[in-house]
Design a protein around this motif. Structure first.
Motif, short mmCIF file in Angstrom:
data_model
loop_
_atom_site.label_atom_id
_atom_site.label_comp_id
_atom_site.label_asym_id
_atom_site.label_seq_id
_atom_site.Cartn_x
_atom_site.Cartn_y
_atom_site.Cartn_z
N SER A 74 0.83 -1.20 0.15
CA SER A 74 0.32 -0.21 -0.15
C SER A 74 0.85 1.55 0.72
O SER A 74 2.72 1.10 -0.13
CB SER A 74 -0.86 0.03 1.26
N LEU A 75 0.72 2.05 -0.07
CA LEU A 75 1.04 3.34 0.20
C LEU A 75 2.08 3.96 1.13
O LEU A 75 2.63 4.24 1.48
CB LEU A 75 0.08 4.76 0.02
N LEU A 76 0.90 3.77 2.06
CA LEU A 76 1.59 3.61 3.59
C LEU A 76 2.36 2.82 3.96
O LEU A 76 3.59 3.23 4.17
CB LEU A 76 -0.18 3.43 4.83
N GLY A 77 2.58 1.07 3.15
CA GLY A 77 3.23 0.17 3.56
C GLY A 77 4.66 0.80 2.75
O GLY A 77 5.82 0.62 3.31
N LEU A 78 4.87 1.51 1.98
CA LEU A 78 5.91 2.07 1.01
C LEU A 78 6.47 3.29 1.45
O LEU A 78 7.54 3.01 2.14
CB LEU A 78 5.47 2.69 -0.51
N VAL A 79 5.85 4.25 2.70
CA VAL A 79 6.12 5.49 3.53
C VAL A 79 7.34 4.58 4.71
O VAL A 79 8.05 4.86 4.39
CB VAL A 79 5.34 6.61 3.86
N ARG A 80 6.09 3.75 4.95
CA ARG A 80 6.77 2.85 6.81
C ARG A 80 8.55 2.35 5.93
O ARG A 80 9.11 1.51 6.36
CB ARG A 80 5.71 2.12 6.71
N ARG A 87 17.14 3.67 7.68
CA ARG A 87 16.93 3.17 9.00
C ARG A 87 18.65 1.82 8.47
O ARG A 87 19.41 2.17 9.21
CB ARG A 87 16.37 2.69 10.04
N ASP A 88 18.19 1.11 7.73
CA ASP A 88 19.36 0.23 7.34
C ASP A 88 20.48 0.32 6.76
O ASP A 88 21.72 0.44 6.86
CB ASP A 88 18.41 -0.51 6.25
N TRP A 89 20.23 1.40 6.43
CA TRP A 89 21.55 1.92 5.05
C TRP A 89 22.06 2.72 5.90
O TRP A 89 23.40 2.62 6.39
CB TRP A 89 20.91 3.28 3.62
N ARG A 90 21.97 3.53 7.30
CA ARG A 90 22.12 3.67 8.54
C ARG A 90 23.20 2.76 9.09
O ARG A 90 23.90 3.31 9.96
CB ARG A 90 21.91 5.40 9.12
N ASN A 91 22.85 2.50 9.46
CA ASN A 91 22.59 1.42 10.06
C ASN A 91 24.01 0.31 8.85
O ASN A 91 25.70 -0.38 10.00
CB ASN A 91 21.78 -0.38 10.39
N TRP A 92 23.89 0.21 8.07
CA TRP A 92 25.26 -0.42 7.26
C TRP A 92 26.01 0.37 7.05
O TRP A 92 27.19 0.45 7.12
CB TRP A 92 25.47 -0.26 5.37
N ILE A 93 26.12 1.94 7.45
CA ILE A 93 26.90 3.12 7.27
C ILE A 93 28.40 2.97 9.19
O ILE A 93 29.32 3.19 8.93
CB ILE A 93 27.22 4.01 7.09
N GLN A 94 26.79 3.35 9.67
CA GLN A 94 27.35 2.74 11.13
C GLN A 94 27.06 1.86 11.69
O GLN A 94 26.23 1.81 12.91
CB GLN A 94 26.99 4.22 11.54
N ALA A 118 -3.45 8.68 13.17
CA ALA A 118 -1.82 8.85 13.84
C ALA A 118 -0.66 8.34 13.57
O ALA A 118 0.28 8.56 13.60
CB ALA A 118 -2.03 8.54 15.13
N LEU A 119 -1.61 7.09 12.44
CA LEU A 119 -0.09 5.31 11.90
C LEU A 119 0.11 6.39 10.56
O LEU A 119 1.79 6.52 10.36
CB LEU A 119 -0.66 4.12 11.24
N VAL A 120 -1.13 6.64 10.11
CA VAL A 120 -0.10 7.79 8.44
C VAL A 120 1.22 9.30 8.96
O VAL A 120 1.92 9.11 8.22
CB VAL A 120 -1.02 8.59 8.18
N ASP A 121 0.43 9.92 9.86
CA ASP A 121 1.58 11.32 10.30
C ASP A 121 2.88 10.37 11.02
O ASP A 121 3.27 10.90 10.98
CB ASP A 121 0.31 11.98 11.30
N GLY A 122 2.58 9.45 11.38
CA GLY A 122 3.98 8.66 12.03
C GLY A 122 4.52 7.92 11.15
O GLY A 122 5.60 8.41 11.02
N ALA A 123 3.82 7.77 10.40
CA ALA A 123 5.01 7.21 9.07
C ALA A 123 5.34 8.17 8.92
O ALA A 123 6.74 7.46 8.36
CB ALA A 123 4.33 5.62 8.06
N PHE A 124 4.72 9.07 8.11
CA PHE A 124 5.54 10.00 7.45
C PHE A 124 6.92 11.60 8.59
O PHE A 124 7.85 11.83 8.12
CB PHE A 124 4.38 11.62 7.28
N ALA A 125 6.89 11.16 9.58
CA ALA A 125 6.99 11.87 10.43
C ALA A 125 8.63 10.83 10.70
O ALA A 125 10.01 11.59 11.09
CB ALA A 125 6.33 12.21 11.82
N ASP A 126 8.27 9.67 10.54
CA ASP A 126 10.46 8.24 10.16
C ASP A 126 10.29 8.20 9.76
O ASP A 126 11.71 9.06 9.47
CB ASP A 126 9.27 7.04 10.63
N LEU A 127 9.58 9.21 8.12
CA LEU A 127 10.03 8.94 7.12
C LEU A 127 11.57 10.01 7.25
O LEU A 127 12.39 9.77 6.76
CB LEU A 127 9.59 8.88 5.91
#
Length: 186
Positions: A74-80, A87-94, A118-127
């Protein structure tokens, strides 16, 4: 009556486009950026904007609407998912102090994408947070040939992988949005 939405666009200059060229935040009238790193940043920025555009104006139910069974996409799933991948890429770097998964076990980013504002808003904030953190981590390595992380990945490969990941998922977002309300991409 069909459950397939009619195709539509808000563009009036070119009716097959998403928006009019003058209203497209991705368009630049200037020359392309100088240098490889600037080019990679420009492509990544434009794909990030594309994803935002594909999600604009949708309610939580539409954001969480799955493509076709058995897919959980879903679009929400893609954002999440993209927040998790940043985050995974950052874990690869560090790799010395890896950040935990945002949404839990494998595929929880998609499976947990339910119609809740709230889940939608949280996903965009996380991204946004994860993008900024990964951008900051990569900014420490302006040399694209530098090797980073436990596996000694080239910084260039991480940038290209990021562009590829967003490009692939923007293609998914095109199809998901068209299924929701008939809007087609450009």
């Amino acid at each position: 009556m069909s459950d397939i939405p009619e195709r539509w666009t808000q563009a009036s200059v070119y009716p097959d486009m998403w928006v009019n060229p003058d209203d497209d935040p991705r368009n630049t009238d200037g020359v392309s950026p100088d240098g490889e790193l600037a080019t990679l940043r420009d492509f990544l920025t434009n794909y990030r904007l594309t994803l935002q555009m594909k999600c604009e104006g949708l309610n939580p139910e539409q954001m969480a609407r799955r493509s076709v069974p058995p897919s959980t996409m879903s679009l929400l799933g893609l954002v999440r998912h993209l927040a998790e991948v940043e985050r995974d890429w950052r874990n690869w770097i560090q790799p010395e102090d890896p950040a935990p998964k945002l949404y839990g076990a494998r595929d929880s980013d998609f499976e947990g994408a339910v119609a809740d504002q709230a889940l939608v808003d949280g996903a965009f904030a996380d991204l946004a947070r994860e993008q900024a953190a990964t951008d900051a981590a990569l900014a420490e390595y302006p040399d694209l040939g530098a090797r980073v992380g436990r596996d000694g990945d080239a910084v260039r490969a991480l940038w290209v992988h990021r562009v590829e990941e967003y490009a692939r998922h923007c293609g998914h977002a095109d199809l998901l949005r068209e299924r929701i309300d008939g809007r087609v991409g450009q």
